[in-house]
Design a protein around this motif. Structure first.
Motif, short mmCIF file in Angstrom:
data_model
loop_
_atom_site.label_atom_id
_atom_site.label_comp_id
_atom_site.label_asym_id
_atom_site.label_seq_id
_atom_site.Cartn_x
_atom_site.Cartn_y
_atom_site.Cartn_z
N MET B 1 27.04 -82.22 12.11
CA MET B 1 26.04 -82.43 13.15
C MET B 1 26.72 -82.36 14.50
O MET B 1 27.79 -82.95 14.69
N THR B 2 26.08 -81.66 15.45
CA THR B 2 26.59 -81.74 16.81
C THR B 2 26.27 -83.10 17.40
O THR B 2 26.96 -83.59 18.28
N ASN B 3 25.18 -83.71 16.89
CA ASN B 3 24.77 -85.02 17.36
C ASN B 3 25.03 -86.01 16.23
O ASN B 3 26.01 -85.84 15.50
N MET B 194 16.90 -80.57 11.75
CA MET B 194 17.59 -81.18 10.61
C MET B 194 17.54 -80.16 9.48
O MET B 194 16.47 -79.84 8.98
N TYR B 195 18.71 -79.63 9.10
CA TYR B 195 18.72 -78.66 8.00
C TYR B 195 19.79 -79.05 6.99
O TYR B 195 20.68 -79.84 7.27
N ALA B 196 19.66 -78.48 5.80
CA ALA B 196 20.66 -78.74 4.76
C ALA B 196 20.80 -77.49 3.90
O ALA B 196 20.77 -76.38 4.41
N MET B 197 20.93 -77.68 2.59
CA MET B 197 21.21 -76.54 1.72
C MET B 197 20.05 -75.54 1.65
O MET B 197 20.23 -74.41 1.22
N GLY B 198 18.88 -75.97 2.08
CA GLY B 198 17.75 -75.05 2.13
C GLY B 198 17.99 -73.89 3.10
O GLY B 198 17.30 -72.88 3.05
N VAL B 229 22.21 -79.01 16.82
CA VAL B 229 21.98 -78.35 15.54
C VAL B 229 22.62 -79.26 14.51
O VAL B 229 23.83 -79.47 14.51
N ASN B 230 21.79 -79.81 13.64
CA ASN B 230 22.27 -80.89 12.80
C ASN B 230 22.20 -80.58 11.31
O ASN B 230 21.12 -80.55 10.72
N ALA B 231 23.37 -80.33 10.76
CA ALA B 231 23.49 -80.11 9.31
C ALA B 231 23.51 -81.47 8.64
O ALA B 231 24.33 -82.31 8.99
N LEU B 232 22.60 -81.69 7.70
CA LEU B 232 22.59 -82.95 6.97
C LEU B 232 23.48 -82.77 5.75
O LEU B 232 23.07 -82.17 4.77
#
Lengths: 195, 801
Positions: B1-3, B194-198, B229-232
């Motif tokens: 996450m950038t944040n 908020m994004y992840a493996m999707g 841009v936030n990778a969960l």
């Protein structure tokens, strides 16, 4: 953070609620047994508290483990109300962390070995296993060591041994783990982040 | 996450796409809800109406694998309707840059493509520079050859009608999402993703994320509170394991793995160190040689000297251009080329795409070491379904390790907070902490090599002093190693340090061998102030929930990265109501700034905000990827449509396709007419290896299921609760059918497309009759940049069992 005193209001609250449910016809046998165990200890005097961070997703929720200082077993794990991210809240997995402890009889507790062609595990000692694995690493590495690639460039690597894992380890374990694998010459080093 | 997680509460609009945060990162919703309480809008875009969708103000369905079309349409909407944040786009992004004339895009292909190698020559996407070597710019953004105009042209093709026909999203829903999200393109609004493996598990995974990054730059949402841009991330320390370089292509701290063509440290340092001629660009990566030399000192200690290139030659060198990642690894193993294998805290027999191939590959090994807290389908693969133990020669060592509460150390969460955990109890039985196991193993291997062996230098010269006085693994010793320390008495920036002192922060690291540091981005985590990762102070001076004294976060405790973009050219916050950073009386106040320099309007010392980019600006045009400088929609390798409506290029032209007997895939085949996808459930974690052994969780989520729409159920004569078989060309899995309105057929022009979804948390071992892994179905094809498998979009059939 290690704290030696903390009131167990949450445990007693949970147990009370559990026993109340049994009057509704739900089998609360296991809960009652757990509650009976808790009654036998002087909770405030005997509990040691340590903070931890949840081992599941990467939100990084805080939890508090309470350990019985007499038998050194964890008697409760709950959300850390002081933790700024979760403020005590947990999801189903985090709230069930107790079942990853030694209280879960399914935990692996012995070194196991499976011989070629065998259909069962054998129990082994750590000493034996570490020695055997070290020998295998050396034999495989020495037999397959690549000094130069097809272009004649020096590469000093081993492609016949691969490593995957692990996002489940601590940073302080991961750093020496990668250092060890790279010192052995491995280039197939991967883990969960790739999938 | 950038944040970071708590910062979600500062957002005005939260887009959850490629993730089901409510189920998979449940506590994140606490902060999403706080944002909603303050009036924020929550948007959920997902093929399935998820637990997150149930909390959303707007839900839009899209077919798996069509995200770039969906987001490309948003870029078009933002530009057409003048919703972008002009001051930000002009000053903080490369929208004004001018790519070289030979850049072109035609019918799905960028210029520079070689069909033989299936690779691009990215020199076709270079940026024009003036005689001084500084990028040429048109700050009016009107030059038809500038990035902004090329962007506009590229996405002009992503009309709502065409997007809708590709994604299956009704135009009304597209418009609602576009309008709502684009409203954050003003100074005083923040939108986040908020994004992840999707998003990652696609053959266009990286470009999915880049499309969103472009949107965030256009709207001025990067570097601000409530934006980013936030990778969960999905595992408790997958951030840390990536930071520590447990991947073939990176060393700790994201230093590039040296390759075969770089014979000397000098050649390596030259190759990894970007240059800029622009005095306004901080170009922080120019410092990388300080970090690489300090890392080599950490690897080899006193044995690394200036005379021996600091032991650079002892590191193994992968071949330049060869990919040693997961899918290739298991392909080589399947071919019998890998003899020994460590599966350390991981269960590839269930987590690997095309898991049947993985399981067959394991049977070709001479030996396998599996370290885990529970038995699992990998360590016990030889007694799994379809296996005949008598015919399997693989020797297996199953080593029991300690759980998280049975050892001490740190883990990094998705927001880069590195938090310290304490040991509550001893591990049960003979189980040991992983640190203990690996320390002992290396000591034993070194004993053997002292007697001789191939190239023993790196093994014997490795600094390996991570045990305490009793010979036990000492996490604090490694933590101090990661932080780094001085190797001699020095004076730097007017400060005096003695040999052995911890390095205060990475700004003090040196390239001359006078500092040792295991991981430059962890420098400051354990310095003279003590173990900063263990801090528990809850002061919140900005009021934005940064909690700068709670644990520690990399880099240098900066809670929101790229934060110099949160202020105007004079250093004043774009949004005074959420001041992340502010230039006051010649000093920055707020978060730890992205570098000490004054704001950009200082003509002498001011710097651009994106300090990790050699040009200093956010990359709307991104020439660094394998598959193009702008994201483009391509169909998944397996898809339900006969053509790509966007171009003549059907699938990502740079994707690597394996061609072995077990590497089957097909598209538009009547035997497999439905889109399949995979996901997780709250009660189980990843392959379920920890959770399937826990009765409380198994009671809540006991067995494999497939979710399908009422319409598809009717078509196939399936009732809710029926036992069904889901199959692909690679395998089949028995499931219980959940007939639900959460899935709806997609109307794509004249086409109706059905989609089903399954969790991938089960496996044959436990619980009894719980079902198998959905990864028996998924294809082993990966994104060309990351090689992350396309587990989110493939073609299936579903029949009654």
């Amino acid at each position: 953070m290690t704290v030696t005193r903390r009131e167990f209001l949450v445990i007693s609250g949970a147990v009370g609620a559990g026993l109340a449910l049994s009057s509704l016809g739900i089998d609360m046998g296991p809960v009652r047994a757990y509650a009976d165990d808790l009654k036998k200890i002087d909770k405030i005097k005997t509990a040691k508290q340590t903070t931890t961070i949840c081992p599941y997703c990467a939100v990084g929720c805080g939890l508090i483990c309470s350990t019985n200082t007499k038998d050194k077993k964890i008697i409760n794990i709950e959300g850390d109300p002081d933790h700024p991210i979760n403020e005590g809240a947990l999801c189903a997995k985090g709230a069930g962390l107790f079942q990853t402890t030694s209280n879960n009889p399914n935990r692996l507790k012995k070194v196991l070995y499976r011989a070629p062609g065998s259909d069962k595990w054998q129990e082994k000692s750590w000493e034996w296993a570490i020695k055997e694995i070290a020998k295998k690493v050396k034999t495989t590495r020495d037999a397959n060591f690549i000094e130069k690639n097809a272009n004649g460039e020096v590469v000093n690597r081993v492609e016949a041994i691969a490593h995957i894992g692990s996002a489940a380890l601590d940073n302080e374990e991961l750093w020496p783990l990668q250092a060890m694998m790279r010192a052995l010459g491995l280039v197939y080093i991967e883990h969960q982040a790739r999938i | 996450m950038t944040n970071h997680w708590i910062d979600l509460r500062n957002s005005d609009c939260i887009l959850v796409m490629g993730s089901n945060a409510a189920a998979n990162h449940p506590i994140s919703m606490k902060w999403v809800q706080k944002a909603k309480d303050n009036g924020a809008k929550l948007i959920s875009v997902d093929p399935r109406f998820t637990q997150t969708s149930a909390r959303a103000d707007i839900y839009a369905a899209l077919r798996s694998g069509s995200d770039i079309a969906f987001l490309g349409g948003m870029i078009k909407y933002i530009i057409d309707n003048d919703k972008y944040f002009k001051d930000y786009v002009v000053n903080y992004t490369n929208a004004s840059f001018i790519p070289v004339e030979k850049y072109n895009f035609d019918d799905g292909l960028f210029s520079g493509y070689d069909p033989k190698t299936r690779k691009y020559d990215s020199s076709f996407w270079a940026i024009k520079k003036d005689s001084a070597g500084i990028p040429e710019r048109d700050i009016t953004l009107q030059n038809p050859g500038c990035v902004f105009q090329l962007l506009k042209k590229h996405y002009s093709r992503y009309t709502p009608e065409k997007v809708s026909e590709i994604t299956g999203t009704p135009i009304n829903d597209l418009t609602k999402v576009y309008e709502t999200y684009a409203a954050t393109g003003t100074k005083d609004k923040a939108g986040t993703i908020m994004y992840a493996m999707g998003w990652t598990q696609h053959t266009v995974g990286v470009q999915n994320i880049r499309t969103m990054a472009i949107i965030q730059l256009l709207l001025g949402n990067m570097g601000i509170a409530g934006g980013g841009v936030n990778a969960l991330r999905g595992e408790s320390n997958v951030q840390g394991s990536t930071d520590q370089g447990l991947l073939f292509h990176i060393l700790p701290g994201y230093l590039r793995m040296p390759t075969s063509n770089l014979a000397t440290l000098e050649a390596y340092n030259k190759a990894i160190t970007p240059k800029t001629a622009d005095p306004m660009s901080a170009n922080w990566p120019q410092n990388l040689p300080k970090y690489s030399v300090s890392l080599l000192k950490s690897f080899w200690g006193d044995k690394a000297t200036i005379e021996n290139d600091f032991g650079y030659g002892w590191l193994p060198k992968p071949d330049l251009g060869r990919n040693y990642s997961w899918l290739n690894l298991f392909d080589e193993m399947y071919e019998g080329k890998i003899k020994g294998f460590f599966a350390w805290g991981q269960n590839p027999a269930c987590s690997g795409a095309n898991a049947n191939k993985v399981r067959q590959a394991l049977a070709k090994l001479d030996w396998l070491v599996n370290v885990n807290i529970f038995d699992n389908e990998t360590g016990s693969f030889w007694k799994g379904p379809g296996m005949d133990p008598k015919k399997i020669k693989t020797e297996v060592f199953m080593l029991p390790c300690a759980a998280s509460i049975e050892k001490e150390g740190s883990i990094a969460n998705s927001g880069r907070w590195v938090q310290w955990r304490y040991k509550a109890v001893e591990a049960p039985g003979k189980a040991k902490p992983d640190g203990e196991i690996l320390t002992e193993l290396m000591i034993e291997i070194r004993k053997l090599y002292k007697k001789g062996g191939k190239f023993p230098d790196p093994i014997l010269n490795l600094k390996w002093d991570y045990t305490d006085d009793h010979g036990d693994f000492d996490a604090h010793k490694v933590a101090k190693e990661l932080n780094g320390f001085f190797l001699k008495d020095v004076t730097i920036q007017d400060k005096q340090f003695k040999k052995g002192d911890p390095v205060p922060a990475f700004g003090f690291l040196q390239a001359d061998g006078s500092t040792s540091c295991g991981n430059w981005i962890y420098c400051q985590s354990y310095n003279a102030d003590g173990n900063n990762m263990a801090r528990r102070k809850k002061d919140d001076p900005t009021g934005l929930g940064l909690y700068p004294q709670w644990s520690w976060c990399w880099p240098v405790n900066r809670r929101i990265i790229y934060n110099r973009a949160s202020v105007d050219l004079d250093g004043q916050p774009w949004n005074p109501a959420r001041p992340l950073l502010k230039w006051v009386d010649g000093k920055w106040v707020g978060d730890v700034p992205d570098g000490p320099w004054p704001p950009m309007s200082d003509s002498k010392n001011g710097k651009y905000p994106f300090i990790m980019k050699p040009d200093g600006l956010g990359a709307i045009f991104g020439p660094g990827l394998a598959d193009g400088p702008f994201p483009e929609h391509y169909e998944p390798l397996e898809c339900p449509v006969p053509a790509n409506l966007m171009s003549g290029q059907f699938v990502n032209p740079t994707v690597k396709i394996f061609k072995g007997e077990m590497d089957k895939h097909l598209t538009c085949d009547p035997r497999f007419p439905f889109v399949g996808t995979t996901y997780r459930v709250t009660e189980h974690w990843q392959t379920g290896i920890m959770t399937r052994w826990q009765p409380w969780l198994v009671e809540a989520a006991p067995q494999m299921f497939v979710e399908l729409s009422e319409e598809l159920a009717k078509l196939r004569g399936i009732n809710n609760g029926d036992k069904v078989k889901v199959s692909t060309i690679r395998g089949e899995v028995d499931c219980v059918a959940i007939v639900t309105t959460r899935f709806r057929p997609f109307k794509m022009g004249d086409l109706t497309v059905h989609q089903v979804g399954m969790p991938w948390c089960f496996g044959w071992m436990v619980p009894k009759d719980g079902g198998e892994s959905a990864n028996l179905l998924t294809p082993n094809v990966g994104d060309p940049n990351t090689m992350i498998p396309e587990s989110k979009a493939f073609m299936v059939n579903i029949t009654k069992a």
